[in-house]
Design an enzyme around this catalytic site. Structure first.
Site, PDB file in Angstrom:
ATOM      1  N   VAL A  68      37.192  59.669  10.832  1.00  0.00           N
ATOM      2  CA  VAL A  68      36.213  60.546  11.492  1.00  0.00           C
ATOM      3  C   VAL A  68      34.816  60.278  10.929  1.00  0.00           C
ATOM      4  CG1 VAL A  68      35.456  62.953  11.716  1.00  0.00           C
ATOM      5  CG2 VAL A  68      37.838  62.367  12.130  1.00  0.00           C
ATOM      6  N   ARG A 104      28.878  55.621  13.510  1.00  0.00           N
ATOM      7  CA  ARG A 104      28.686  54.811  14.711  1.00  0.00           C
ATOM      8  C   ARG A 104      28.113  55.651  15.850  1.00  0.00           C
ATOM      9  NH1 ARG A 104      33.698  53.468  18.332  1.00  0.00           N
ATOM     10  NH2 ARG A 104      33.372  55.678  18.600  1.00  0.00           N
ATOM     11  N   ARG A 161      35.434  43.874  -3.676  1.00  0.00           N
ATOM     12  CA  ARG A 161      35.973  42.503  -3.674  1.00  0.00           C
ATOM     13  C   ARG A 161      35.363  41.751  -2.509  1.00  0.00           C
ATOM     14  NH1 ARG A 161      41.972  44.762  -4.275  1.00  0.00           N
ATOM     15  NH2 ARG A 161      41.761  45.529  -6.405  1.00  0.00           N
ATOM     16  N   LYS A 196      39.762  33.568   0.416  1.00  0.00           N
ATOM     17  CA  LYS A 196      41.132  33.416  -0.097  1.00  0.00           C
ATOM     18  C   LYS A 196      41.713  32.069   0.305  1.00  0.00           C
ATOM     19  CE  LYS A 196      42.777  37.857  -1.239  1.00  0.00           C
ATOM     20  NZ  LYS A 196      44.026  38.567  -1.452  1.00  0.00           N
ATOM     21  N   GLU A 236      41.586  51.874   0.352  1.00  0.00           N
ATOM     22  CA  GLU A 236      40.932  50.564   0.490  1.00  0.00           C
ATOM     23  C   GLU A 236      40.189  50.504   1.822  1.00  0.00           C
ATOM     24  OE1 GLU A 236      42.635  46.189  -0.219  1.00  0.00           O
ATOM     25  OE2 GLU A 236      43.114  46.954   1.773  1.00  0.00           O
ATOM     26  N   ALA A 260      42.595  37.379  11.048  1.00  0.00           N
ATOM     27  CA  ALA A 260      43.479  38.062  10.094  1.00  0.00           C
ATOM     28  C   ALA A 260      44.679  38.689  10.802  1.00  0.00           C
ATOM     29  CB  ALA A 260      42.707  39.126   9.322  1.00  0.00           C
ATOM     30  N   THR A 261      44.453  39.189  12.023  1.00  0.00           N
ATOM     31  CA  THR A 261      45.549  39.819  12.771  1.00  0.00           C
ATOM     32  C   THR A 261      46.616  38.778  13.115  1.00  0.00           C
ATOM     33  OG1 THR A 261      43.917  41.329  13.686  1.00  0.00           O
ATOM     34  CG2 THR A 261      46.049  41.293  14.782  1.00  0.00           C
TER      35      THR A 261
HETATM   36  P1  0O2 Z   1      48.898  45.291   4.990  1.00  0.00           P
HETATM   37  O1  0O2 Z   1      49.089  46.721   5.156  1.00  0.00           O
HETATM   38  O2  0O2 Z   1      50.028  44.483   5.552  1.00  0.00           O
HETATM   39  O3  0O2 Z   1      47.557  44.817   5.431  1.00  0.00           O
HETATM   40  P2  0O2 Z   1      47.200  40.794  -2.465  1.00  0.00           P
HETATM   41  O4  0O2 Z   1      47.895  41.864  -1.674  1.00  0.00           O
HETATM   42  O5  0O2 Z   1      48.025  40.199  -3.535  1.00  0.00           O
HETATM   43  O6  0O2 Z   1      46.600  39.720  -1.541  1.00  0.00           O
HETATM   44  P3  0O2 Z   1      45.551  42.897  -3.588  1.00  0.00           P
HETATM   45  O7  0O2 Z   1      45.043  42.850  -4.978  1.00  0.00           O
HETATM   46  O8  0O2 Z   1      46.585  43.910  -3.244  1.00  0.00           O
HETATM   47  O9  0O2 Z   1      45.989  41.402  -3.233  1.00  0.00           O
HETATM   48  O10 0O2 Z   1      44.399  43.219  -2.672  1.00  0.00           O
HETATM   49  P4  0O2 Z   1      43.492  42.379  -1.724  1.00  0.00           P
HETATM   50  O11 0O2 Z   1      43.926  40.969  -1.634  1.00  0.00           O
HETATM   51  O12 0O2 Z   1      42.115  42.665  -2.116  1.00  0.00           O
HETATM   52  O13 0O2 Z   1      43.788  43.109  -0.362  1.00  0.00           O
HETATM   53  C1  0O2 Z   1      45.052  43.221   0.180  1.00  0.00           C
HETATM   54  C2  0O2 Z   1      44.934  43.415   1.660  1.00  0.00           C
HETATM   55  O14 0O2 Z   1      43.913  42.540   2.177  1.00  0.00           O
HETATM   56  C3  0O2 Z   1      46.169  42.988   2.369  1.00  0.00           C
HETATM   57  O15 0O2 Z   1      47.019  44.077   2.452  1.00  0.00           O
HETATM   58  C4  0O2 Z   1      45.690  42.559   3.727  1.00  0.00           C
HETATM   59  O16 0O2 Z   1      45.440  43.669   4.555  1.00  0.00           O
HETATM   60  C5  0O2 Z   1      44.378  41.916   3.374  1.00  0.00           C
HETATM   61  N1  0O2 Z   1      44.557  40.511   3.064  1.00  0.00           N
HETATM   62  C6  0O2 Z   1      44.393  39.923   1.881  1.00  0.00           C
HETATM   63  N2  0O2 Z   1      44.632  38.592   1.954  1.00  0.00           N
HETATM   64  C7  0O2 Z   1      44.975  38.340   3.234  1.00  0.00           C
HETATM   65  C8  0O2 Z   1      45.326  37.159   3.956  1.00  0.00           C
HETATM   66  O17 0O2 Z   1      45.408  36.040   3.412  1.00  0.00           O
HETATM   67  N3  0O2 Z   1      45.609  37.295   5.269  1.00  0.00           N
HETATM   68  C9  0O2 Z   1      45.551  38.486   5.912  1.00  0.00           C
HETATM   69  N4  0O2 Z   1      45.843  38.521   7.204  1.00  0.00           N
HETATM   70  N5  0O2 Z   1      45.223  39.630   5.258  1.00  0.00           N
HETATM   71  C10 0O2 Z   1      44.942  39.564   3.950  1.00  0.00           C
HETATM   72  P5  0O2 Z   1      48.600  43.923   2.474  1.00  0.00           P
HETATM   73  O18 0O2 Z   1      49.133  44.279   1.149  1.00  0.00           O
HETATM   74  O19 0O2 Z   1      48.991  42.622   3.047  1.00  0.00           O
HETATM   75  O20 0O2 Z   1      48.987  45.102   3.400  1.00  0.00           O
HETATM   76  P1  0O2 Z   2      36.501  54.616  21.032  1.00  0.00           P
HETATM   77  O1  0O2 Z   2      35.269  55.421  21.112  1.00  0.00           O
HETATM   78  O2  0O2 Z   2      37.322  54.616  22.290  1.00  0.00           O
HETATM   79  O3  0O2 Z   2      36.252  53.216  20.518  1.00  0.00           O
HETATM   80  P2  0O2 Z   2      42.966  57.278  16.663  1.00  0.00           P
HETATM   81  O4  0O2 Z   2      43.892  57.962  15.690  1.00  0.00           O
HETATM   82  O5  0O2 Z   2      43.520  57.186  18.059  1.00  0.00           O
HETATM   83  O6  0O2 Z   2      41.565  57.849  16.602  1.00  0.00           O
HETATM   84  P3  0O2 Z   2      43.900  54.787  15.726  1.00  0.00           P
HETATM   85  O7  0O2 Z   2      45.225  55.413  15.632  1.00  0.00           O
HETATM   86  O8  0O2 Z   2      43.415  54.066  14.501  1.00  0.00           O
HETATM   87  O9  0O2 Z   2      42.791  55.816  16.143  1.00  0.00           O
HETATM   88  O10 0O2 Z   2      43.943  53.853  16.983  1.00  0.00           O
HETATM   89  P4  0O2 Z   2      43.795  52.288  17.111  1.00  0.00           P
HETATM   90  O11 0O2 Z   2      44.591  51.889  18.307  1.00  0.00           O
HETATM   91  O12 0O2 Z   2      44.115  51.630  15.827  1.00  0.00           O
HETATM   92  O13 0O2 Z   2      42.261  52.058  17.478  1.00  0.00           O
HETATM   93  C1  0O2 Z   2      41.241  52.713  16.808  1.00  0.00           C
HETATM   94  C2  0O2 Z   2      39.989  52.530  17.583  1.00  0.00           C
HETATM   95  O14 0O2 Z   2      39.633  51.165  17.600  1.00  0.00           O
HETATM   96  C3  0O2 Z   2      40.135  52.980  19.028  1.00  0.00           C
HETATM   97  O15 0O2 Z   2      38.922  53.610  19.340  1.00  0.00           O
HETATM   98  C4  0O2 Z   2      40.220  51.675  19.776  1.00  0.00           C
HETATM   99  O16 0O2 Z   2      39.652  51.814  21.067  1.00  0.00           O
HETATM  100  C5  0O2 Z   2      39.354  50.784  18.919  1.00  0.00           C
HETATM  101  N1  0O2 Z   2      39.672  49.365  19.099  1.00  0.00           N
HETATM  102  C6  0O2 Z   2      40.810  48.726  18.831  1.00  0.00           C
HETATM  103  N2  0O2 Z   2      40.694  47.417  19.090  1.00  0.00           N
HETATM  104  C7  0O2 Z   2      39.420  47.227  19.530  1.00  0.00           C
HETATM  105  C8  0O2 Z   2      38.668  46.099  19.942  1.00  0.00           C
HETATM  106  O17 0O2 Z   2      39.150  44.962  19.941  1.00  0.00           O
HETATM  107  N3  0O2 Z   2      37.348  46.322  20.312  1.00  0.00           N
HETATM  108  C9  0O2 Z   2      36.798  47.551  20.277  1.00  0.00           C
HETATM  109  N4  0O2 Z   2      35.508  47.715  20.618  1.00  0.00           N
HETATM  110  N5  0O2 Z   2      37.486  48.636  19.906  1.00  0.00           N
HETATM  111  C10 0O2 Z   2      38.773  48.474  19.535  1.00  0.00           C
HETATM  112  P5  0O2 Z   2      38.848  55.166  19.588  1.00  0.00           P
HETATM  113  O18 0O2 Z   2      39.178  55.886  18.323  1.00  0.00           O
HETATM  114  O19 0O2 Z   2      39.721  55.537  20.749  1.00  0.00           O
HETATM  115  O20 0O2 Z   2      37.323  55.368  19.903  1.00  0.00           O
END
Ligand code: 0O2
Ligand code: 0O2
Length: 268
Positions: free
Chosen positions: A21, A27, A107, A114, A141, A153-154
Site C-alpha cells: 500500500v 506511485r 545489496r 550475480k 526484503e 529474472a521471472t
Molecule cells: P524467491 O522467493 O524464490 O524469490 P541467495 O538466496 O543465496 O541467492 P541471499 O543472501 O538469500 O542469497 O539473498 P540475495 O541473493 O540478496 O536475494 C535472494 C533473492 O534474490 C532470491 O530469493 C531471488 O528472489 C533473487 N535472486 C537472487 N539471485 C537470483 C538469480 O540468480 N535469479 C533470479 N531469478 N533471482 C535471484 P529466493 O530465495 O530465490 O526466493
Molecule cells: P494497478 O493500479 O492495476 O497497477 P494485490 O494484492 O492484488 O494488490 P498482488 O497480489 O501483488 O496485488 O497482485 P499481482 O498480480 O502480483 O500484481 C500486483 C500489481 O502489479 C497489480 O497491480 C498488477 O496489475 C501489476 N502488474 C503485474 N504485472 C505487471 C506488468 O507487467 N506491468 C504493469 N504495469 N503492471 C503489472 P494492481 O495492484 O492491481 O494496481
C-alpha cells in the site's frame, strides 16, 4: 507445531500488505500531480513455509534462528521503467529509514552482477508490525529492478524451478546472453528517455516563448504603432513556422527594445 508456523507468517503477511500500500501510494501521488513516477508497479509475497524450511536447511539455519536469518520471508518487488528510476526509488527508501522502516543492508546487484546474470537492487529492512498478538519487528526484503530485469529474472526463476536448480550448461550460457540483451535494452531505453525529456523541455521552452511574444505583440498594438507591429507580426509567423528558438529569442528581445523606445518617446 503446525499451529506455530501459521502464527509465524501472520506479521509477515501484514507487513507485505502494508508495504505494498505504501509504495503503491507513492506511485499514485506522482500520477495525481501529473509527474513522472519512478515506480511503475509493485508486487509482494510472503515466502511459502516449505521454501522457508528448505532455505533454512540449505544454510544450516536452525528453526529458532529462522526469523533472524531468513531475510526474505516478506518480499516486496518494485518495478521501474528506466534504470535511473532505481536510484530515485532507493533514495525514497533511504529518506524513510529511521521513520516507518529501518534499512539493515543494501545489496547492489546492478554493480555486482550475480554469476547467473541477475541484476537488481536489494534493500533489507526492519519493519514494525502491530498485530492482534502485539507489536513485532520483522525483516523484509525490497527488490528494485527495471521491467527488463524483471522479465529476465521471472524466466530464469521458472527455469530454475523446472530444472531443480540444475540448469543445463548450454541453457545457462543462453540465459547469461539474454541477461546482457536485457541490459542493452535498458541502456537503449534510457537513451531514448533523455531524448524524450530533451524534446519535451525544448517544446516547453518554445511554447513559453511564443506565448510571451504574443502577449508583447498585443501590448504593442495598444501603443498604436500599427505599421511596425504588422512588420514584426509577419516576421513572427515566419520564425514560428521555422521553430528556431534562437530566432524567437532574438525577436522577443527586439520587441522589448522597441517597447522601451516607445515608452521613452511617450515620456518626452
Ligand atoms: P524467491 O522467493 O524464490 O524469490 P541467495 O538466496 O543465496 O541467492 P541471499 O543472501 O538469500 O542469497 O539473498 P540475495 O541473493 O540478496 O536475494 C535472494 C533473492 O534474490 C532470491 O530469493 C531471488 O528472489 C533473487 N535472486 C537472487 N539471485 C537470483 C538469480 O540468480 N535469479 C533470479 N531469478 N533471482 C535471484 P529466493 O530465495 O530465490 O526466493
Ligand atoms: P494497478 O493500479 O492495476 O497497477 P494485490 O494484492 O492484488 O494488490 P498482488 O497480489 O501483488 O496485488 O497482485 P499481482 O498480480 O502480483 O500484481 C500486483 C500489481 O502489479 C497489480 O497491480 C498488477 O496489475 C501489476 N502488474 C503485474 N504485472 C505487471 C506488468 O507487467 N506491468 C504493469 N504495469 N503492471 C503489472 P494492481 O495492484 O492491481 O494496481
Amino acid at each position: 507445531m503446525i499451529k506455530d508456523w501459521k502464527h509465524l507468517l501472520i506479521p509477515y503477511e501484514q507487513a507485505v500488505e502494508e508495504l505494498k500500500v505504501k509504495f503503491k501510494s507513492i506511485r499514485n501521488e506522482y500520477r495525481r500531480l501529473d509527474e513522472y513516477s519512478p515506480i511503475e508497479f509493485v508486487t509482494g509475497r510472503t515466502k511459502k513455509m516449505s521454501s522457508i524450511l528448505n532455505k533454512a536447511r540449505k544454510r544450516g539455519v536452525s528453526l529458532e534462528e529462522i526469523e533472524e536469518k531468513i531475510e526474505d520471508i516478506a518480499g516486496i518487488r518494485i518495478m521501474c521503467q528506466f534504470v535511473g528510476d532505481i536510484d530515485r526509488v532507493v533514495e525514497l527508501i533511504r529518506e524513510r529509514s529511521g521513520r516507518d522502516l529501518t534499512i539493515v543492508e543494501e545489496r547492489n546487484y546492478l554493480e555486482s552482477i550475480k554469476e547467473s546474470g541477475y541484476r537488481s537492487y536489494h534493500i533489507i529492512i526492519k519493519y514494525p508490525v502491530h498485530t492482534a498478538l502485539g507489536e513485532k519487528e520483522i525483516l523484509a526484503e525490497i527488490q528494485i529492478r527495471t521491467l527488463a530485469m524483471n522479465f529476465w529474472a521471472t524466466i530464469e526463476h521458472s527455469l530454475n524451478y523446472k530444472f531443480r536448480h540444475n540448469i543445463p550448461a548450454d541453457i545457462k550460457i543462453r540465459l547469461k546472453n539474454a541477461a546482457e540483451a536485457a541490459f542493452m535494452l535498458d541502456k537503449e531505453m534510457s537513451e531514448i528517455r533523455y531524448e524524450v525529456m530533451d524534446a519535451q523541455e525544448k517544446f516547453q521552452a518554445k511554447s513559453t516563448l511564443i506565448e510571451e511574444i504574443l502577449i508583447k505583440l498585443q501590448d504593442l498594438y495598444f501603443l498604436r504603432r500599427t505599421e511596425e507591429v504588422e512588420e514584426i507580426r509577419e516576421r513572427f509567423f515566419i520564425i514560428q513556422e521555422k521553430g528556431d528558438i534562437k530566432e524567437l529569442k532574438s525577436l522577443r528581445n527586439q520587441i522589448d527594445e522597441m517597447m522601451a523606445r516607445y515608452e521613452m518617446e511617450r515620456m518626452l
